[in-house]
Design a protein around this motif. Sequence first.
Motif, mmCIF file in Angstrom:
data_model
loop_
_atom_site.group_PDB
_atom_site.id
_atom_site.type_symbol
_atom_site.label_atom_id
_atom_site.label_comp_id
_atom_site.label_asym_id
_atom_site.label_seq_id
_atom_site.Cartn_x
_atom_site.Cartn_y
_atom_site.Cartn_z
ATOM 1 N N ILE A 26 56.911 83.876 101.484
ATOM 2 C CA ILE A 26 55.443 84.039 101.512
ATOM 3 C C ILE A 26 54.980 84.898 100.339
ATOM 4 C CG2 ILE A 26 53.529 85.078 102.817
ATOM 5 C CD1 ILE A 26 55.006 84.074 105.373
ATOM 6 N N ILE A 27 55.688 85.988 100.068
ATOM 7 C CA ILE A 27 55.325 86.846 98.929
ATOM 8 C C ILE A 27 55.427 86.060 97.623
ATOM 9 C CG2 ILE A 27 56.084 88.843 97.560
ATOM 10 C CD1 ILE A 27 56.727 90.233 100.245
ATOM 11 N N SER A 28 56.457 85.243 97.470
ATOM 12 C CA SER A 28 56.614 84.430 96.252
ATOM 13 C C SER A 28 55.447 83.473 96.084
ATOM 14 C CB SER A 28 57.923 83.643 96.302
ATOM 15 O OG SER A 28 59.021 84.503 96.341
ATOM 16 N N ILE A 30 52.411 83.830 97.318
ATOM 17 C CA ILE A 30 51.213 84.632 96.998
ATOM 18 C C ILE A 30 51.221 85.045 95.533
ATOM 19 C CG2 ILE A 30 50.070 86.852 97.437
ATOM 20 C CD1 ILE A 30 50.879 86.472 100.419
ATOM 21 N N VAL A 31 52.360 85.466 95.013
ATOM 22 C CA VAL A 31 52.457 85.871 93.600
ATOM 23 C C VAL A 31 52.166 84.679 92.691
ATOM 24 C CG1 VAL A 31 54.063 86.622 91.800
ATOM 25 C CG2 VAL A 31 53.970 87.842 93.977
ATOM 26 N N VAL A 32 52.753 83.543 92.958
ATOM 27 C CA VAL A 32 52.502 82.349 92.138
ATOM 28 C C VAL A 32 51.026 81.970 92.203
ATOM 29 C CG1 VAL A 32 52.943 79.857 91.989
ATOM 30 C CG2 VAL A 32 54.851 81.449 92.242
ATOM 31 N N PHE A 33 50.438 82.017 93.376
ATOM 32 C CA PHE A 33 49.021 81.697 93.552
ATOM 33 C C PHE A 33 48.143 82.679 92.772
ATOM 34 C CE2 PHE A 33 45.059 81.721 96.119
ATOM 35 C CZ PHE A 33 44.724 80.385 95.957
ATOM 36 N N ALA A 34 48.455 83.985 92.857
ATOM 37 C CA ALA A 34 47.670 85.007 92.148
ATOM 38 C C ALA A 34 47.773 84.837 90.632
ATOM 39 C CB ALA A 34 48.130 86.401 92.564
ATOM 40 N N VAL A 35 48.972 84.574 90.140
ATOM 41 C CA VAL A 35 49.156 84.378 88.699
ATOM 42 C C VAL A 35 48.400 83.138 88.238
ATOM 43 C CG1 VAL A 35 50.870 83.774 86.936
ATOM 44 C CG2 VAL A 35 51.331 85.638 88.526
ATOM 45 N N THR A 36 48.442 82.082 89.028
ATOM 46 C CA THR A 36 47.717 80.858 88.692
ATOM 47 C C THR A 36 46.218 81.111 88.631
ATOM 48 O OG1 THR A 36 49.439 79.516 89.717
ATOM 49 C CG2 THR A 36 47.296 78.466 89.384
ATOM 50 N N ILE A 37 45.686 81.806 89.613
ATOM 51 C CA ILE A 37 44.244 82.121 89.615
ATOM 52 C C ILE A 37 43.896 82.984 88.408
ATOM 53 C CG2 ILE A 37 42.452 83.446 90.813
ATOM 54 C CD1 ILE A 37 43.607 82.384 93.428
ATOM 55 N N PHE A 38 44.726 83.986 88.120
ATOM 56 C CA PHE A 38 44.478 84.848 86.960
ATOM 57 C C PHE A 38 44.446 84.031 85.671
ATOM 58 C CE2 PHE A 38 46.287 87.184 83.372
ATOM 59 C CZ PHE A 38 45.314 88.171 83.223
ATOM 60 N N LEU A 39 45.438 83.187 85.490
ATOM 61 C CA LEU A 39 45.488 82.387 84.262
ATOM 62 C C LEU A 39 44.295 81.442 84.169
ATOM 63 C CD1 LEU A 39 49.273 81.546 83.917
ATOM 64 C CD2 LEU A 39 47.915 83.078 82.500
ATOM 65 N N ARG A 40 43.923 80.827 85.277
ATOM 66 C CA ARG A 40 42.800 79.877 85.248
ATOM 67 C C ARG A 40 41.467 80.579 85.027
ATOM 68 N NH1 ARG A 40 43.115 74.655 85.928
ATOM 69 N NH2 ARG A 40 41.048 74.612 86.820
ATOM 70 N N THR A 41 41.303 81.775 85.567
ATOM 71 C CA THR A 41 40.010 82.443 85.400
ATOM 72 C C THR A 41 39.936 83.235 84.104
ATOM 73 O OG1 THR A 41 40.770 84.292 86.761
ATOM 74 C CG2 THR A 41 39.478 82.595 87.847
ATOM 75 N N TYR A 42 40.968 83.961 83.778
ATOM 76 C CA TYR A 42 40.917 84.776 82.564
ATOM 77 C C TYR A 42 41.282 83.964 81.329
ATOM 78 C CZ TYR A 42 41.799 88.248 79.046
ATOM 79 O OH TYR A 42 41.773 88.949 77.872
ATOM 80 N N PHE A 43 42.480 83.437 81.322
ATOM 81 C CA PHE A 43 42.988 82.750 80.133
ATOM 82 C C PHE A 43 42.104 81.565 79.746
ATOM 83 C CE2 PHE A 43 45.628 79.651 77.939
ATOM 84 C CZ PHE A 43 46.194 80.439 76.956
#
Length: 181
Positions: A26-28, A30-43
């Motif tokens: 579950i933690i993995s 969540i981390v993948v989901f958070a990184v994906t959201i970060f990349l899509r919104t910021y990058f």
Amino acid sequence: MLKLISKDRIKNYIAINKKRLLVHFIISIIVVFAVTIFLRTYFMNYYYLALNFTPSLTERVFIVDKHTDIDSLKKDDIVGFRYTHDDYPFYKNGESFIKYIACMEGDDLVVANGEVRCNGKYLGSQIKQDSKGNKLPQFAFDGKVPKDKYFMWTPFVKSYDSRYWGFIDRSDILGKAIWKY
């Protein structure tokens, strides 16, 4: 020496550590989901990925800064831009290109007799047809590059660039390549 683990031992490990493995899973996620959201919104708000599948540039992958100060661009910068012509069957109007700035506002550009020169420097020549036998448009010009216009180019002789379709407008520039591979 490599020691093989039996199926029974693996099953036993899973049975004993079921909760711990579930938490790690579950933690993995969540981390993948958070990184994906970060990349899509910021990058993706500040940069875009440009891919080059032709031999016109030696690099194949570029990161282009969407917030480039266009006034800071100079010759030999690699920039992404929108192709705004309908005269070639293999590229659509609005498609993204990536090329070098070869000549810009105020520079002396001569495109005549199949040769291209910017401020007297020989850049290359035009060819009459592409590798599939399609006739290429032949851009011709002799004078100062107009305000807010750019002549885009690559050193590859068969590159489809400003030698054939002329200038691109400042408003069509998407940004400067800040990383290439």
